[in-house]
Motif scaffolding. Structure first.
Motif, PDB file in Angstrom:
ATOM      1  N   LYS A  83       0.819  -1.224   0.000  1.00  0.00           N
ATOM      2  CA  LYS A  83       0.000   0.000   0.000  1.00  0.00           C
ATOM      3  C   LYS A  83       0.848   1.268   0.000  1.00  0.00           C
ATOM      4  O   LYS A  83       0.314   2.367  -0.031  1.00  0.00           O
ATOM      5  N   PHE A  84       2.173   1.115   0.084  1.00  0.00           N
ATOM      6  CA  PHE A  84       3.113   2.240   0.115  1.00  0.00           C
ATOM      7  C   PHE A  84       2.768   3.235   1.225  1.00  0.00           C
ATOM      8  O   PHE A  84       2.640   4.430   1.001  1.00  0.00           O
ATOM      9  N   GLU A  85       2.587   2.689   2.438  1.00  0.00           N
ATOM     10  CA  GLU A  85       2.266   3.551   3.573  1.00  0.00           C
ATOM     11  C   GLU A  85       2.858   2.984   4.855  1.00  0.00           C
ATOM     12  O   GLU A  85       3.084   1.785   4.981  1.00  0.00           O
ATOM     13  N   TYR A  86       3.084   3.890   5.803  1.00  0.00           N
ATOM     14  CA  TYR A  86       3.545   3.471   7.124  1.00  0.00           C
ATOM     15  C   TYR A  86       2.370   2.960   7.938  1.00  0.00           C
ATOM     16  O   TYR A  86       1.259   3.477   7.834  1.00  0.00           O
ATOM     17  N   VAL A  87       2.632   1.944   8.739  1.00  0.00           N
ATOM     18  CA  VAL A  87       1.636   1.395   9.656  1.00  0.00           C
ATOM     19  C   VAL A  87       2.040   1.836  11.051  1.00  0.00           C
ATOM     20  O   VAL A  87       3.146   1.566  11.501  1.00  0.00           O
ATOM     21  N   SER A  88       1.159   2.549  11.720  1.00  0.00           N
ATOM     22  CA  SER A  88       1.439   3.029  13.065  1.00  0.00           C
ATOM     23  C   SER A  88       1.289   1.881  14.063  1.00  0.00           C
ATOM     24  O   SER A  88       0.277   1.199  14.090  1.00  0.00           O
ATOM     25  N   VAL A  89       2.320   1.673  14.882  1.00  0.00           N
ATOM     26  CA  VAL A  89       2.334   0.572  15.854  1.00  0.00           C
ATOM     27  C   VAL A  89       1.967   1.105  17.230  1.00  0.00           C
ATOM     28  O   VAL A  89       2.641   1.988  17.759  1.00  0.00           O
ATOM     29  N   ASP A  90       0.880   0.570  17.813  1.00  0.00           N
ATOM     30  CA  ASP A  90       0.478   0.963  19.161  1.00  0.00           C
ATOM     31  C   ASP A  90       1.051   0.033  20.227  1.00  0.00           C
ATOM     32  O   ASP A  90       1.480   0.469  21.274  1.00  0.00           O
ATOM     33  N   TYR A  91       1.020  -1.259  19.986  1.00  0.00           N
ATOM     34  CA  TYR A  91       1.510  -2.245  20.954  1.00  0.00           C
ATOM     35  C   TYR A  91       2.154  -3.372  20.166  1.00  0.00           C
ATOM     36  O   TYR A  91       1.652  -3.767  19.117  1.00  0.00           O
ATOM     37  N   SER A  92       3.264  -3.889  20.659  1.00  0.00           N
ATOM     38  CA  SER A  92       3.904  -5.011  19.972  1.00  0.00           C
ATOM     39  C   SER A  92       4.652  -5.882  20.969  1.00  0.00           C
ATOM     40  O   SER A  92       5.016  -5.436  22.050  1.00  0.00           O
ATOM     41  N   ILE A  93       4.873  -7.117  20.551  1.00  0.00           N
ATOM     42  CA  ILE A  93       5.675  -8.061  21.327  1.00  0.00           C
ATOM     43  C   ILE A  93       6.289  -9.057  20.348  1.00  0.00           C
ATOM     44  O   ILE A  93       5.658  -9.452  19.385  1.00  0.00           O
ATOM     45  N   CYS A  94       7.540  -9.406  20.582  1.00  0.00           N
ATOM     46  CA  CYS A  94       8.249 -10.331  19.700  1.00  0.00           C
ATOM     47  C   CYS A  94       8.889 -11.445  20.506  1.00  0.00           C
ATOM     48  O   CYS A  94       9.196 -11.279  21.690  1.00  0.00           O
ATOM     49  N   ASP A  95       9.091 -12.575  19.861  1.00  0.00           N
ATOM     50  CA  ASP A  95       9.941 -13.627  20.395  1.00  0.00           C
ATOM     51  C   ASP A  95      10.830 -14.095  19.255  1.00  0.00           C
ATOM     52  O   ASP A  95      10.859 -13.459  18.201  1.00  0.00           O
ATOM     53  N   GLU A  96      11.557 -15.185  19.445  1.00  0.00           N
ATOM     54  CA  GLU A  96      12.516 -15.596  18.430  1.00  0.00           C
ATOM     55  C   GLU A  96      11.868 -16.084  17.135  1.00  0.00           C
ATOM     56  O   GLU A  96      12.526 -16.205  16.111  1.00  0.00           O
ATOM     57  N   LEU A  97      10.556 -16.338  17.147  1.00  0.00           N
ATOM     58  CA  LEU A  97       9.876 -16.830  15.955  1.00  0.00           C
ATOM     59  C   LEU A  97       9.164 -15.749  15.161  1.00  0.00           C
ATOM     60  O   LEU A  97       9.008 -15.869  13.953  1.00  0.00           O
ATOM     61  N   GLY A  98       8.698 -14.708  15.825  1.00  0.00           N
ATOM     62  CA  GLY A  98       7.955 -13.671  15.120  1.00  0.00           C
ATOM     63  C   GLY A  98       7.449 -12.604  16.062  1.00  0.00           C
ATOM     64  O   GLY A  98       7.821 -12.562  17.230  1.00  0.00           O
ATOM     65  N   CYS A  99       6.582 -11.750  15.520  1.00  0.00           N
ATOM     66  CA  CYS A  99       6.041 -10.634  16.292  1.00  0.00           C
ATOM     67  C   CYS A  99       4.543 -10.492  16.046  1.00  0.00           C
ATOM     68  O   CYS A  99       4.037 -10.825  14.970  1.00  0.00           O
ATOM     69  N   ALA A 100       3.873  -9.966  17.037  1.00  0.00           N
ATOM     70  CA  ALA A 100       2.473  -9.557  16.911  1.00  0.00           C
ATOM     71  C   ALA A 100       2.426  -8.093  17.315  1.00  0.00           C
ATOM     72  O   ALA A 100       3.124  -7.667  18.226  1.00  0.00           O
ATOM     73  N   PHE A 101       1.605  -7.325  16.588  1.00  0.00           N
ATOM     74  CA  PHE A 101       1.460  -5.916  16.950  1.00  0.00           C
ATOM     75  C   PHE A 101       0.081  -5.419  16.579  1.00  0.00           C
ATOM     76  O   PHE A 101      -0.593  -5.977  15.718  1.00  0.00           O
ATOM     77  N   ASP A 102      -0.350  -4.390  17.291  1.00  0.00           N
ATOM     78  CA  ASP A 102      -1.618  -3.723  17.008  1.00  0.00           C
ATOM     79  C   ASP A 102      -1.317  -2.414  16.312  1.00  0.00           C
ATOM     80  O   ASP A 102      -0.420  -1.680  16.719  1.00  0.00           O
ATOM     81  N   ASP A 103      -2.089  -2.114  15.254  1.00  0.00           N
ATOM     82  CA  ASP A 103      -1.932  -0.817  14.612  1.00  0.00           C
ATOM     83  C   ASP A 103      -2.885   0.183  15.263  1.00  0.00           C
ATOM     84  O   ASP A 103      -3.647  -0.151  16.158  1.00  0.00           O
ATOM     85  N   TRP A 104      -2.838   1.423  14.841  1.00  0.00           N
ATOM     86  CA  TRP A 104      -3.631   2.463  15.492  1.00  0.00           C
ATOM     87  C   TRP A 104      -5.127   2.324  15.203  1.00  0.00           C
ATOM     88  O   TRP A 104      -5.941   2.955  15.834  1.00  0.00           O
ATOM     89  N   TYR A 105      -5.507   1.463  14.239  1.00  0.00           N
ATOM     90  CA  TYR A 105      -6.917   1.158  13.998  1.00  0.00           C
ATOM     91  C   TYR A 105      -7.418   0.066  14.950  1.00  0.00           C
ATOM     92  O   TYR A 105      -8.593  -0.260  14.957  1.00  0.00           O
ATOM     93  N   GLY A 106      -6.504  -0.518  15.703  1.00  0.00           N
ATOM     94  CA  GLY A 106      -6.863  -1.601  16.606  1.00  0.00           C
ATOM     95  C   GLY A 106      -6.791  -2.966  15.956  1.00  0.00           C
ATOM     96  O   GLY A 106      -7.199  -3.954  16.541  1.00  0.00           O
ATOM     97  N   HIS A 107      -6.256  -3.044  14.738  1.00  0.00           N
ATOM     98  CA  HIS A 107      -6.120  -4.326  14.053  1.00  0.00           C
ATOM     99  C   HIS A 107      -4.859  -5.022  14.526  1.00  0.00           C
ATOM    100  O   HIS A 107      -3.833  -4.390  14.762  1.00  0.00           O
ATOM    101  N   GLN A 108      -4.970  -6.331  14.649  1.00  0.00           N
ATOM    102  CA  GLN A 108      -3.819  -7.106  15.095  1.00  0.00           C
ATOM    103  C   GLN A 108      -3.114  -7.704  13.887  1.00  0.00           C
ATOM    104  O   GLN A 108      -3.736  -8.295  13.008  1.00  0.00           O
ATOM    105  N   TRP A 109      -1.798  -7.540  13.852  1.00  0.00           N
ATOM    106  CA  TRP A 109      -0.941  -8.035  12.797  1.00  0.00           C
ATOM    107  C   TRP A 109      -0.018  -9.109  13.366  1.00  0.00           C
ATOM    108  O   TRP A 109       0.291  -9.101  14.556  1.00  0.00           O
ATOM    109  N   TYR A 110       0.466  -9.990  12.495  1.00  0.00           N
ATOM    110  CA  TYR A 110       1.414 -11.021  12.904  1.00  0.00           C
ATOM    111  C   TYR A 110       2.382 -11.294  11.754  1.00  0.00           C
ATOM    112  O   TYR A 110       1.985 -11.285  10.598  1.00  0.00           O
ATOM    113  N   PHE A 111       3.633 -11.511  12.092  1.00  0.00           N
ATOM    114  CA  PHE A 111       4.600 -11.964  11.091  1.00  0.00           C
ATOM    115  C   PHE A 111       5.636 -12.835  11.761  1.00  0.00           C
ATOM    116  O   PHE A 111       5.851 -12.766  12.970  1.00  0.00           O
ATOM    117  N   GLU A 112       6.228 -13.713  10.960  1.00  0.00           N
ATOM    118  CA  GLU A 112       7.320 -14.566  11.421  1.00  0.00           C
ATOM    119  C   GLU A 112       8.595 -14.145  10.710  1.00  0.00           C
ATOM    120  O   GLU A 112       8.552 -13.615   9.609  1.00  0.00           O
TER     121      GLU A 112
END
Length: 113
Positions: A83-112
């Motif tokens: 989308k060629f845009e920055y995603v604002s991160v409100d809350y995040s947590i990572c471990d050695e496998l991946g991260c989960a974070f909430d954006d400012w819309y309250g949507h939860q994201w996940y990546f490994e």
């Protein structure tokens, strides 16, 4: 953390066959990051700095190529390459496998990694 989640995956599949947790609630692996104690994370195993990963917005069922920047056990910056845009991160947590974070819309994201 992910190893613990994988341990309970068969229970999720067999929930109708009598395998359930003591609280009888549905266990969502991504929600487990919400109660994850960041002080227990060994950051030496978490890839630091910038990476390009495939991340998914779990609320919109949308996945995209993300440029992420990880500091310690948190995501500090995210850029959505699709989308060629920055995603604002409100809350995040990572471990050695991946991260989960909430954006400012309250949507939860996940990546490994």
């Amino acid at each position: 953390m992910k190893k613990l989640i994988l341990l309970f995956l068969p229970c999720l599949m067999l929930a109708g066959a009598g395998c359930s947790s003591s609280s009888d609630s549905t266990y969502d692996s991504y929600d487990s990051y919400d109660s994850y104690d960041s002080y227990d994370v060994d950051t030496s195993n978490i890839p630091q700095g910038s990476s390009t990963v495939l991340g998914c917005d779990l609320d919109d069922e949308y996945c995209a190529s993300l440029d992420v920047y990880v500091e310690g056990d948190e995501v500090s910056n995210v850029f959505d390459n699709d989308k060629f845009e920055y995603v604002s991160v409100d809350y995040s947590i990572c471990d050695e496998l991946g991260c989960a974070f909430d954006d400012w819309y309250g949507h939860q994201w996940y990546f490994e990694f």
